[in-house]
Design an enzyme around this catalytic site. Structure first.
Site, PDB file in Angstrom:
ATOM      1  N   GLU A  53       0.063  12.579 154.648  1.00 11.89           N
ATOM      2  CA  GLU A  53      -1.222  13.191 154.980  1.00 11.89           C
ATOM      3  C   GLU A  53      -1.806  12.601 156.257  1.00 11.89           C
ATOM      4  OE1 GLU A  53      -1.271  12.500 150.409  1.00 11.89           O
ATOM      5  OE2 GLU A  53      -0.235  11.720 152.181  1.00 11.89           O
ATOM      6  N   THR A 198      38.541   1.106 139.884  1.00 12.05           N
ATOM      7  CA  THR A 198      38.449   2.126 140.935  1.00 12.05           C
ATOM      8  C   THR A 198      38.701   1.517 142.307  1.00 12.05           C
ATOM      9  OG1 THR A 198      36.943   3.531 139.661  1.00 12.05           O
ATOM     10  CG2 THR A 198      36.872   3.749 142.057  1.00 12.05           C
ATOM     11  N   LEU A 206      32.671   3.713 149.687  1.00 11.71           N
ATOM     12  CA  LEU A 206      31.370   3.752 149.016  1.00 11.71           C
ATOM     13  C   LEU A 206      30.223   3.820 150.011  1.00 11.71           C
ATOM     14  CD1 LEU A 206      31.959   1.169 146.131  1.00 11.71           C
ATOM     15  CD2 LEU A 206      32.308   3.642 146.095  1.00 11.71           C
ATOM     16  N   GLY A 301      35.763   5.797 137.081  1.00 11.15           N
ATOM     17  CA  GLY A 301      36.633   6.577 136.213  1.00 11.15           C
ATOM     18  C   GLY A 301      35.987   6.888 134.879  1.00 11.15           C
TER      19      GLY A 301
END
Length: 368
Positions: A53, A198, A206, A301
């Site tokens: 604002e 993983t 990532l 996974g």
């Protein structure tokens, strides 16, 4: 009403300009409208800086004309923090009408800004595109109500719920549009988590990689109870330009020598109670909260995702479905290890939203 919704859509566009930049604050966009014309725009860029604002009023560069309307995606704040109360700025500017999307999610604040404005003679219209405005701030809303990070699971599967073939082949289940959407959500979350399995199998980065922005890296958590990744070379999360943003989550009984060796390499280690998944994930969320991390995207996974479900430690789900069928009971499932004895005990989603991304479909919602 059509004008109201059109203006709010444009205010939402302004808010999204700071996608992923405002944590722990919300994304907020604002417009000033005079005689039906948008004359100024503003958005909240990052925590500690001016609210949307205020930026819209500054962008106007003068006092609004009599009868001006402020359009804002979130209820104007009515308290003094690092910046002044937006309700005071609105009143001082002589705004006649406020169109708002979502209410402030903080229980102690919700509706207070609207009440203050109305008591001062400002016309306040609420609930304009409320669902869209609320959805914009998934992380902030959860944080405001619970004081805990929003933990969201991300999965991608075939129509029969498989994330990889029986041999582990998973690239690529989904198409380019769905993978690009994942990158946007990675940019939205301040942290990402995966398992050691993983990391060892896929060597992921990532990070968020989009066509119109530099590669960006959230805080990266690797859950590695046995420190299996500690001595492996060539892993992106430990050797790329963002290695300092990688944190290993391991057992509180992890050998002190190994932990010290990792810390000498500049890798942060969180040693937590791992007696069971519920204890581990609970301790992890508490530590994230203490560190000011308001949201964690979990990618891993089926066993890792299933563990979060079984422990009831996940709050949200992003599930991408590809129009493919493996028809193989030995293919790897999206969720494993969280057996459901009856349909009425199934994990369900609320506030569900869908998106078509190329040939794939995203289903997302709050887990219950």
């Amino acid at each position: 009403m059509d004008d109201y919704q059109n203006w709010m859509r444009q205010a939402l566009q302004e808010a999204r300009r700071a996608w992923g930049e405002t944590h722990p604050n919300p994304l907020v966009g604002a417009l000033i409208v005079e005689a039906g014309d948008i004359v100024a725009r503003g958005w909240h860029a990052r925590s500690g800086e001016a609210h949307a604002e205020i930026n819209a009023l500054r962008s106007l560069g003068r006092l609004p004309k009599p009868g001006a309307t402020l359009v804002v995606t979130l209820e104007p704040c009515s308290t003094h923090g690092r910046t002044g109360a937006c309700t005071n700025a609105i009143l001082n500017a002589g705004i006649s009408r406020v169109l708002a999307g979502a209410a402030d999610p903080f229980p102690a604040h919700a509706g207070r800004g609207f009440t203050l404005l109305r008591s001062a003679g400002v016309e306040v219209i609420t609930g304009v595109l409320e669902e869209e405005c609320t959805d914009l701030n998934l992380i902030f809303n959860h944080w405001a109500v619970t004081g805990q990070p929003l933990v969201a699971l991300k999965t991608a599967s075939t129509l029969d719920g498989r994330i990889a073939t029986r041999t582990g082949q998973s690239q690529w289940i989904t198409g380019a549009a769905a993978r690009a959407d994942v990158m946007l959500w990675r940019r939205y979350f301040p942290a990402i988590a995966t398992s050691a399995a993983t990391v060892l199998a896929d060597n992921p980065r990532l990070t968020s990689r989009t066509a119109d922005a530099p590669e960006w890296c959230p805080v990266r958590f690797i859950f590695d109870r046995r420190l299996r990744t500690a001595d492996r070379g060539g892993l992106n999360v430990f050797e790329d330009a963002f290695a300092a943003r990688t944190i290993i989550v391991t057992a509180d009984t992890a050998p002190a020598g190994q932990v010290a060796a990792l810390e000498r390499r500049g890798i942060t280690v969180w040693r937590l109670d791992v007696r069971d998944d519920a204890t581990l994930f609970g301790a992890f969320k508490q530590k994230c909260a203490a560190a000011g991390l308001t949201g964690v995207l979990v990618e891993g996974g089926g066993t890792f995702s299933g563990a979060w479900l079984k422990a009831r430690a996940a709050d949200y789900l992003f599930h991408y479905t590809a129009p493919k069928v493996l028809a193989d009971t030995e293919a790897l499932p999206a969720f494993a290890g969280a057996p459901c004895p009856a349909l009425e005990k199934a994990f369900t989603l609320q506030h569900i939203r869908h998106a078509v991304l190329g040939d794939d479909i995203l289903t997302r919602g709050h887990l219950t």
